[in-house]
Design an enzyme around this catalytic site. Structure first.
Site, short mmCIF file in Angstrom:
data_model
loop_
_atom_site.label_atom_id
_atom_site.label_comp_id
_atom_site.label_asym_id
_atom_site.label_seq_id
_atom_site.Cartn_x
_atom_site.Cartn_y
_atom_site.Cartn_z
N GLU A 1 77.52 58.75 12.22
CA GLU A 1 76.73 59.98 12.10
C GLU A 1 75.26 59.80 12.45
OE1 GLU A 1 78.28 58.21 9.76
OE2 GLU A 1 77.19 58.10 7.88
N PRO B 1 83.34 50.01 17.31
CA PRO B 1 84.30 49.61 16.27
C PRO B 1 84.75 50.71 15.30
CG PRO B 1 82.10 48.77 15.74
CD PRO B 1 82.00 49.42 17.08
N TYR B 2 84.06 51.86 15.30
CA TYR B 2 84.42 52.91 14.35
C TYR B 2 84.97 54.15 15.05
CZ TYR B 2 82.14 50.03 10.91
OH TYR B 2 81.83 48.98 10.09
N GLY B 3 85.50 55.08 14.25
CA GLY B 3 85.94 56.35 14.81
C GLY B 3 84.72 57.16 15.22
N GLY B 4 83.72 57.10 14.37
CA GLY B 4 82.49 57.81 14.64
C GLY B 4 81.39 57.30 13.75
N GLN C 1 74.76 49.51 16.02
CA GLN C 1 75.54 50.06 14.89
C GLN C 1 74.97 49.37 13.65
OE1 GLN C 1 77.50 52.05 13.01
NE2 GLN C 1 77.60 50.23 11.74
N CYS C 2 74.15 50.07 12.89
CA CYS C 2 73.41 49.42 11.81
C CYS C 2 74.04 49.55 10.43
CB CYS C 2 71.99 49.98 11.75
SG CYS C 2 70.99 49.44 13.15
N HIS D 1 78.47 64.86 7.87
CA HIS D 1 77.47 63.90 7.42
C HIS D 1 76.04 64.42 7.62
CE1 HIS D 1 79.43 60.26 6.09
NE2 HIS D 1 80.18 60.14 7.17
N TYR E 1 86.20 56.91 0.67
CA TYR E 1 86.58 58.16 1.32
C TYR E 1 87.54 58.95 0.42
CZ TYR E 1 84.80 56.13 5.67
OH TYR E 1 84.00 55.58 6.62
N HIS F 1 84.07 65.50 10.78
CA HIS F 1 83.63 64.53 9.76
C HIS F 1 82.17 64.10 10.02
CE1 HIS F 1 84.18 61.07 6.96
NE2 HIS F 1 83.30 60.51 7.77
N GLU F 2 81.90 63.70 11.25
CA GLU F 2 80.54 63.23 11.55
C GLU F 2 79.52 64.37 11.41
OE1 GLU F 2 80.46 60.20 11.36
OE2 GLU F 2 82.54 59.79 11.87
N ASP G 1 80.35 45.15 4.19
CA ASP G 1 81.44 45.24 5.17
C ASP G 1 82.77 44.77 4.58
OD1 ASP G 1 80.00 46.38 7.22
OD2 ASP G 1 79.59 44.49 8.26
N GLU H 1 80.65 59.16 1.72
CA GLU H 1 81.92 59.38 2.42
C GLU H 1 82.87 60.33 1.70
OE1 GLU H 1 82.29 58.72 5.43
OE2 GLU H 1 80.74 57.20 5.78
N1 BES Z 1 79.74 56.27 8.59
C1 BES Z 1 81.09 56.06 8.92
C2 BES Z 1 81.31 54.82 9.73
C3 BES Z 1 80.88 53.54 9.06
C4 BES Z 1 81.15 53.29 7.73
C5 BES Z 1 80.21 52.58 9.79
C6 BES Z 1 80.72 52.11 7.14
C7 BES Z 1 79.81 51.41 9.19
C8 BES Z 1 80.06 51.17 7.86
C9 BES Z 1 81.67 57.25 9.67
O1 BES Z 1 81.18 58.48 9.30
C10 BES Z 1 83.14 57.29 9.39
O2 BES Z 1 83.47 57.50 8.26
N2 BES Z 1 83.96 57.10 10.39
C11 BES Z 1 85.40 57.13 10.23
C12 BES Z 1 85.98 58.38 10.78
C13 BES Z 1 86.42 59.38 9.80
C14 BES Z 1 87.11 60.55 10.42
C15 BES Z 1 87.03 58.97 8.53
C16 BES Z 1 85.99 55.96 11.02
O3 BES Z 1 85.26 55.29 11.72
O4 BES Z 1 87.18 55.76 10.92
ZN ZN Z 2 81.99 59.05 7.36
#
Ligand code: BES
Ligand code: ZN
Length: 655
Positions: A289, A284-287, A159-160, A317, A416, A313-314, A408, A336
């Site tokens: 991309e 650690p994340y919902g998703g 997860q970069c 992206h 968002y 959402h993904e 982070d 976002e």
């Molecule tokens: N790209 C993000 C996840 C992310 C953001 C990873 C910043 C590392 C640093 C991904 O597209 C995302 O926004 N995921 C959301 C889900 C979404 C439905 C809002 C999440 O993980 O909650």
């Molecule tokens: Zn996102």
């Protein structure tokens, strides 16, 4: 005008075009906006503006025994400025060997910066064309990867985003640089990476091609005993065997539909296939991309398809973020905010489609779709209000200053939702959906394969709307406030039809509590809410959580809630489980050994999605005690991903 340090933009021709189409007051405004943020990405130590990356070949070898990834990266570069040094980002990485144009050379690694890592200094000839190859190996301090035991064997995933790629391989770790890639993954278990799979004849070797230029944060590797099942004509879902059927069921109804709706909103999907991978529960994340292989949390697999919006959402992206990318994390809202905007348009379109299928007229169907979109937007507004009230105010600005800071730490709902609300405001002021839709297509076409900043976005708005006589609408927006000030933007007018159903029911509870202190006859049952759709259930619980912050409620009554709403008490859906347990544990005066608390803590111990894990420990801290929360965290901490672990440690004051 401005110089965009981007490997794929021909800035001269772009600037010329822009200069011809905007007038001088606009030019001044854009100049002002441009000068209010950094010209260069402050979170990379590389000298990226001097190079164009023509091609990258990345080979990664997974060792489950040593829990490391070793590999080599070959860069085909153009040295644009005749520089005599190439500087790349690394962090907690062992550099074994560096060659320039096929000759090994000596290199220097700088002292490590606690956030940005060590820069790798490579002497180079001033020739314009260069081949640089670096051999490297990860260490146990690598923040980009997690080795775990999967359900069917060893497993590793990376997860970069935002700046962890530098701890996986030496790179220009900035979203302002893009390159096409060839990936080679070697592992005893199946490998997926950020590209299209290619045939391979060697055993345990997997080849991928990514012809579309991508930034370092989208580079990814997963290896494990993965299986796949189709969820659409151009989509498979991957996961370990035991969950495969459930994953397939969760997404197969919507996947292709989402793709087609997104294509009609923006333009054709350019990445060929959209496959996705459901990860183990420490993800650690919902998703995330990842191109050609979106990563998803297993908490989406709840058996009722209520969380498919994360997939939407993904998918969005694929245009916002992956084709059109923020040039540094200071402009993260461009990734976002746009993605949430497209996600909500997809949700609205699905609502309209369902209404049409059930026989409604076109006009009615569009209205129903809008109601659904507005319901989602209302949820977004509460998240925005909540974040503005509680989060570090420097990061409640739309455009961040990240100099010396860790992206982070800046991460929250702000990019968002504040990003979404800026776009939504523009949609409304510029003439509604019908007049905004052509701009969506124009913007994504203009910047595809590139990385841009906020000033370029605003400039493009003027470029598009000025000839349509709408300059004054844009001039009337207070850009300084929208882009650079902390806190809430103006609140839009929203269609509250679906939310009102929830609020009026929640208000009945509030009234009841105000007027009663005897709870033998409670006039509420689960029957009352049987028409609630998934999102309405969540909003109802969150509404009570909010109301009970200011209105005292007896713990005796709260303890009856599980028998009043067994559907919530038995839910396995994190979107319910998380606010439901907050409602109970904060207000119910439970003790640490009560079953509810024990069960919730057990669930936290196997839920690595930060959206649930982080507030979960806060609930234990505020509802039981800090000591109990820390005890539980210590029990579970080895399970969590390094990013999640360190965020909870910060939340609990442990670091
Ligand atoms: N790209 C993000 C996840 C992310 C953001 C990873 C910043 C590392 C640093 C991904 O597209 C995302 O926004 N995921 C959301 C889900 C979404 C439905 C809002 C999440 O993980 O909650
Ligand atoms: Zn996102």
């Amino acid at each position: 005008m401005f110089f965009q340090p981007d490997s794929t933009t021909s800035s001269k021709s772009l600037n010329l075009k822009i200069r011809m189409s905007v007038d001088t007051t606009t030019e001044k405004l854009i100049e002002k906006i441009k000068n209010k943020s950094h010209q260069l990405d402050p979170t990379t130590q590389s000298n990226y503006t001097n190079f164009k990356v023509n091609n990258t070949q990345l080979t990664l070898n997974v060792s489950f025994d040593s829990k490391t990834i070793s590999g080599s990266v070959k860069y085909d570069l153009t040295n644009k400025t005749g520089n005599n040094e190439l500087t790349l980002d690394t962090k907690a990485l062992i550099i074994k060997k560096v060659s320039v144009n096929d000759s090994e050379i000596s290199f220097k690694l700088s002292n490590s910066h606690s956030i940005y890592g060590s820069s790798l200094h490579i002497p180079i000839p001033k020739d314009s064309s260069l081949k640089v190859e670096i051999e490297f190996e990860t260490t146990d301090k690598c923040t980009a990867i997690q080795f775990i035991q999967g359900d069917t064997g060893p497993y590793v995933f990376s997860q970069c985003q935002a700046i962890h790629a530098r701890s996986l391989f030496p790179c220009f770790d900035t979203p302002g640089v893009k390159s096409p890639y060839k990936f080679i993954g070697k592992s005893p278990a199946k490998v997926t990476m950020s590209g299209r799979p290619q045939p391979s004849t060697e055993q345990n070797t997997y080849h991928f091609n990514q012809p579309i230029p991508i930034p370092s944060y989208l580079v990814s590797i997963t290896s494990g005993y993965l299986q796949k099942a189709p969820i659409g004509p151009r989509s498979d879902v991957y996961c370990e065997e035991p969950n495969l059927k459930k994953c397939q069921w969760e997404f197969e109804q919507d996947m292709e539909n989402f793709l087609q709706i997104a294509e009609s909103l923006v333009f054709d999907y350019e990445w060929e296939r959209f496959d996705s991978l459901v990860l183990p529960s420490s993800f650690p994340y919902g998703g995330m991309e990842i191109p050609n292989m979106t990563q998803l949390t297993p908490t989406l697999i709840c058996g009722d398809r209520t969380q498919v919006t994360v997939m939407a959402h993904e998918l969005a992206h694929s245009w916002s973020g992956n084709l059109v990318t923020n040039c540094s994390w200071e402009h993260f809202w461009l990734n976002e905010g746009w993605t949430v905007y497209l996600e909500r348009r997809i949700v609205g379109a699905i609502g309209a489609q369902e209404a049409r299928n059930s026989g409604k007229s076109d006009e009615e169907a569009i209205k129903i779709g809008e109601q659904l979109r507005h319901f989602e937007i209302i949820g977004g507004w509460s998240a925005l209000v909540d974040t503005c009230e509680t989060f570090d105010s420097q990061f409640t600005k739309l455009v961040w200053d990240l100099d010396g800071k860790d992206p982070d730490d800046a991460f929250s709902r702000i990019p968002y939702e504040k990003g979404f609300f800026l776009l939504f405001q523009l949609e409304n002021k510029l003439g509604g959906v019908k007049d905004f839709d052509p701009f969506i297509k124009y913007y994504f076409k203009k910047f595809r394969y590139q990385s841009l900043n906020t000033a370029q976005f605003i400039e493009t708005l003027y470029e598009f709307y000025e000839p349509k006589g709408k300059k004054s609408i844009l001039d009337n927006i207070n850009w300084d406030k929208e882009l650079f000030e902390s806190g809430l933007p103006e609140k839009p007018v929203l269609d509250t039809t679906l939310a009102d159903q929830v609020y009026s029911y929640g208000d009945k509870w509030v009234e009841f509590i105000k007027n009663n202190d005897n709870y033998d006859n409670i006039p509420f049952t689960q029957e009352d809410i049987k028409s609630f759709k998934g999102e309405q259930d969540m909003l109802f619980i969150e509404y009570l959580v909010e109301k009970f912050k200011s209105q005292k409620v007896s713990s005796e009554l709260i303890q009856k809630f599980p028998s009043i709403y067994p559907k919530y008490a038995n839910s396995q859906n994190g979107e319910i489980l998380s606010p439901w347990n907050e409602l109970l544990i904060i207000n119910g005066n439970y003790k640490s050994n009560d079953k509810i608390v024990q069960d919730f803590s057990k669930w936290l111990g196997k839920t690595g999605r930060m959206k649930y894990a982080r507030p979960g420990y806060k609930v234990l801290k505020n509802g039981i005690s800090l000591k109990f929360a820390i005890e539980q965290f210590n029990k579970h901490k080895d399970f969590y991903h390094p990013i999640c672990k360190s965020m909870i440690e910060k939340d609990l004051g442990l670091i």
